[in-house]
Motif scaffolding. Sequence first.
Motif, PDB file in Angstrom:
ATOM      1  N   PHE A 119      36.005 -77.647  88.688  1.00 51.52           N
ATOM      2  CA  PHE A 119      35.366 -76.887  87.714  1.00 51.52           C
ATOM      3  C   PHE A 119      33.925 -76.551  88.391  1.00 51.52           C
ATOM      4  N   PHE A 120      33.362 -77.067  89.404  1.00 53.09           N
ATOM      5  CA  PHE A 120      32.166 -76.745  90.294  1.00 53.09           C
ATOM      6  C   PHE A 120      32.576 -75.619  91.152  1.00 53.09           C
ATOM      7  N   ILE A 121      33.849 -75.554  91.480  1.00 53.43           N
ATOM      8  CA  ILE A 121      34.339 -74.530  92.392  1.00 53.43           C
ATOM      9  C   ILE A 121      34.417 -73.174  91.426  1.00 53.43           C
ATOM     10  N   MET A 122      34.986 -73.410  90.322  1.00 57.11           N
ATOM     11  CA  MET A 122      35.028 -72.190  89.343  1.00 57.11           C
ATOM     12  C   MET A 122      33.575 -71.564  89.033  1.00 57.11           C
ATOM     13  N   ILE A 123      32.538 -72.477  89.035  1.00 60.78           N
ATOM     14  CA  ILE A 123      31.277 -71.976  88.805  1.00 60.78           C
ATOM     15  C   ILE A 123      30.710 -70.979  89.703  1.00 60.78           C
ATOM     16  N   ILE A 124      30.880 -71.400  91.057  1.00 67.84           N
ATOM     17  CA  ILE A 124      30.699 -70.542  92.213  1.00 67.84           C
ATOM     18  C   ILE A 124      31.411 -69.175  92.138  1.00 67.84           C
ATOM     19  N   LEU A 125      32.886 -69.076  91.731  1.00 66.55           N
ATOM     20  CA  LEU A 125      33.581 -68.046  91.601  1.00 66.55           C
ATOM     21  C   LEU A 125      32.997 -67.109  90.571  1.00 66.55           C
ATOM     22  N   VAL A 126      32.556 -67.613  89.513  1.00 66.66           N
ATOM     23  CA  VAL A 126      31.908 -66.733  88.499  1.00 66.66           C
ATOM     24  C   VAL A 126      30.584 -66.228  88.773  1.00 66.66           C
ATOM     25  N   TYR A 127      29.800 -67.003  89.630  1.00 64.35           N
ATOM     26  CA  TYR A 127      28.348 -66.590  90.050  1.00 64.35           C
ATOM     27  C   TYR A 127      28.893 -65.277  90.753  1.00 64.35           C
ATOM     28  N   LEU A 128      29.816 -65.229  91.802  1.00 63.15           N
ATOM     29  CA  LEU A 128      30.146 -64.308  92.624  1.00 63.15           C
ATOM     30  C   LEU A 128      30.609 -63.032  92.017  1.00 63.15           C
ATOM     31  N   LEU A 129      31.047 -63.336  90.673  1.00 59.12           N
ATOM     32  CA  LEU A 129      31.600 -62.259  89.927  1.00 59.12           C
ATOM     33  C   LEU A 129      30.507 -61.157  89.589  1.00 59.12           C
ATOM     34  N   PHE A 130      29.434 -61.776  88.973  1.00 57.55           N
ATOM     35  CA  PHE A 130      28.402 -61.010  88.490  1.00 57.55           C
ATOM     36  C   PHE A 130      26.923 -61.130  89.317  1.00 57.55           C
ATOM     37  N   ALA A 131      26.599 -62.099  90.142  1.00 59.63           N
ATOM     38  CA  ALA A 131      25.467 -62.323  90.631  1.00 59.63           C
ATOM     39  C   ALA A 131      24.817 -61.130  91.474  1.00 59.63           C
ATOM     40  N   PRO A 132      25.652 -60.721  92.507  1.00 60.75           N
ATOM     41  CA  PRO A 132      25.088 -59.716  93.095  1.00 60.75           C
ATOM     42  C   PRO A 132      24.799 -58.362  92.353  1.00 60.75           C
ATOM     43  N   ARG A 133      25.370 -58.025  91.293  1.00 63.83           N
ATOM     44  CA  ARG A 133      25.304 -56.733  90.810  1.00 63.83           C
ATOM     45  C   ARG A 133      24.114 -56.876  89.828  1.00 63.83           C
ATOM     46  N   MET A 134      24.074 -58.273  88.998  1.00 64.37           N
ATOM     47  CA  MET A 134      22.755 -58.411  88.356  1.00 64.37           C
ATOM     48  C   MET A 134      21.554 -58.386  89.072  1.00 64.37           C
ATOM     49  N   TYR A 135      21.701 -59.188  90.375  1.00 62.35           N
ATOM     50  CA  TYR A 135      20.331 -58.908  91.018  1.00 62.35           C
ATOM     51  C   TYR A 135      19.860 -57.601  91.218  1.00 62.35           C
ATOM     52  N   LYS A 136      20.746 -56.686  91.743  1.00 61.48           N
ATOM     53  CA  LYS A 136      20.554 -55.486  91.821  1.00 61.48           C
ATOM     54  C   LYS A 136      19.684 -54.666  90.625  1.00 61.48           C
ATOM     55  N   LEU A 137      20.357 -55.042  89.477  1.00 64.09           N
ATOM     56  CA  LEU A 137      19.901 -54.516  88.251  1.00 64.09           C
ATOM     57  C   LEU A 137      18.460 -54.949  87.952  1.00 64.09           C
ATOM     58  N   SER A 138      18.112 -56.450  88.288  1.00 63.77           N
ATOM     59  CA  SER A 138      16.925 -57.100  87.859  1.00 63.77           C
ATOM     60  C   SER A 138      15.785 -56.807  88.760  1.00 63.77           C
ATOM     61  N   LYS A 139      16.049 -56.198  90.018  1.00 63.26           N
ATOM     62  CA  LYS A 139      15.037 -55.802  90.905  1.00 63.26           C
ATOM     63  C   LYS A 139      14.670 -54.299  90.529  1.00 63.26           C
ATOM     64  N   LYS A 140      15.644 -53.374  90.235  1.00 60.50           N
ATOM     65  CA  LYS A 140      15.398 -51.998  89.932  1.00 60.50           C
ATOM     66  C   LYS A 140      14.701 -52.104  88.796  1.00 60.50           C
ATOM     67  N   HIS A 141      15.085 -52.695  87.730  1.00 67.36           N
ATOM     68  CA  HIS A 141      14.350 -52.719  86.357  1.00 67.36           C
ATOM     69  C   HIS A 141      13.402 -53.787  86.103  1.00 67.36           C
ATOM     70  N   ASN A 142      13.019 -54.380  87.117  1.00 64.66           N
ATOM     71  CA  ASN A 142      11.790 -55.628  86.963  1.00 64.66           C
ATOM     72  C   ASN A 142      12.588 -56.607  85.619  1.00 64.66           C
ATOM     73  N   ILE A 143      13.598 -56.934  85.765  1.00 66.19           N
ATOM     74  CA  ILE A 143      14.068 -57.775  84.851  1.00 66.19           C
ATOM     75  C   ILE A 143      13.774 -59.370  84.911  1.00 66.19           C
ATOM     76  N   VAL A 144      13.048 -60.018  83.951  1.00 64.09           N
ATOM     77  CA  VAL A 144      12.611 -61.698  84.249  1.00 64.09           C
ATOM     78  C   VAL A 144      13.401 -62.481  83.489  1.00 64.09           C
ATOM     79  N   THR A 145      13.979 -62.193  82.566  1.00 64.52           N
ATOM     80  CA  THR A 145      14.775 -63.397  81.866  1.00 64.52           C
ATOM     81  C   THR A 145      16.187 -62.855  81.730  1.00 64.52           C
ATOM     82  N   PRO A 146      17.110 -63.520  81.249  1.00 68.74           N
ATOM     83  CA  PRO A 146      18.555 -63.122  80.928  1.00 68.74           C
ATOM     84  C   PRO A 146      18.455 -61.935  79.777  1.00 68.74           C
ATOM     85  N   VAL A 147      17.476 -62.692  78.724  1.00 66.89           N
ATOM     86  CA  VAL A 147      17.607 -61.543  77.643  1.00 66.89           C
ATOM     87  C   VAL A 147      16.933 -60.171  77.968  1.00 66.89           C
ATOM     88  N   ASP A 148      16.112 -60.302  78.892  1.00 63.84           N
ATOM     89  CA  ASP A 148      15.700 -58.687  79.304  1.00 63.84           C
ATOM     90  C   ASP A 148      16.836 -58.054  79.578  1.00 63.84           C
TER      91      ASP A 148
END
Length: 501
Positions: free
Chosen positions: A88-117
Amino acid sequence: MELAFSGTSGILIMLFYGIIMLLIGVGTYMRNKNVHSSLEEYYLGGRGLGTMVLFFTFFATQYSGNTVIGYSAEAYRVGYANLVSIPFFIMIILVYLLFAPRMYKLSKKHNIVTPVDWLEMKFKSKAVSILAAIIMLYALGNFLLEQLIAIGQGVAGLTGGTVPYQAGVIFFIVIMVVYGWLGGMRSVAYTDTMQGIALLVGVFMLLIGTIVYFGGLPAAGDYIRTYSPENLGVPEGGGLVRWTNFLILVGIGAAVYPNAIQRIFSAKSERSLKRSLTQMAWMPFLTAGVVFVIGILAYTAFPDLSVEESEQIVGMMASAIANENIIFYIAMVLLFGGIIAAIVSTADSVLLTFSSIVSKDIYGRYINQEASDNKKIMVGKIVGVIAVAFLLMVAWNPPGTLYQVFVLKLEILVQVAPAIILGLYWERSHAKSVFAGMLTGALVAAVFTFAGLTPLGIFSGVWGLIINLFIYIVGSFAFGTAPSKDAVSSMDGQEATQAVR
């Protein structure tokens, strides 16, 4: 020479690591005195964390004091069934890789600071934002409580009871609040790096010392076969259902920890983020796997411990090994500091994210929209300290074992996962359906948890997630607006593909 962790030696080790943490906080503040000038600088370290620091701050978030202290104790209690901790720790990494890169791009583009943002930007719904903030604050408060309990258990066990549970908690929490207050995310990330190195070296030395002085897995297996044969086999039937529950609950829930998501936002570049996550793929084997083996080996070292006594098994083994050899004594000093620093550094990241949600998503968005960033940060700090004081009172009489506390928060937190992850890719997502699914899932998970209901052997949080997804998806198909062909063609398909890779 007295080698066991007790009396003066234990106190000196605590002081040593405490002073290092304070120096990191002071040094970070002196190098960057404008740390309180903006929310982005204070809560995200100016989005400047490189690969190594980002790796260790992810490591500290995922492998906290609960991993070393709580999971080894759980392995001691249930035996080989606890092997599930590795996948289940391996599963966490797989889920990170599913959404983290795309979320990073959006956060930088739109100045997102928190998940609620992100949720506010995506759904433009006050109801969704407030509900998500409440769920996240609950989970963060629960997570922080877990770390407070772990600090007390760790100090008491590793010093043989010389330093009382309560004294250990107060000492390190005061230090945590001070350096976190001074340096924000940068202080947190740098202390994560220090504790990560110490923890990795110390855990491996503990494993070597345990094998040398108490015997390896064959000896432990013989003991379990004789005295606890039920803990020797792998799960079957209901046990396999329980494993599957953990994979879903922990793999998805832990990946959407708000403090973990803020580390995604803090990356210096997308390349740094991907490289740090790739390196994290080895950690389930090198950390959770080693901790599991240590818990199994403890059978021959300290047989017949009660549930409460088993919570201090790592500290007891470290003290016993340190008393045998000066080399292992030095290694256990490193482990001692690494465990405590790991707990504290996890707690400080949780507190930082807790404060950011209070300051930006509640106070800044709904109470005082005209407030300056400096004032928002101050409000978040003050509320954070109040929350710590309240949780300290709860930690004085812990409500359950670390493992039980850990599971409880994930039952609720996993309900925000569909909105965060599915919302990244599905343009048809309907805000009211997202809200209804999240609220219903959280209520079902809470009611089932406190009523002790697990129909068909499925955990309450997983039931909540299933119902949550059903309402979200069916409601979005029924009421959501499908993106037009022009909108679809304008979407960056290549970016979405790279995000999943």
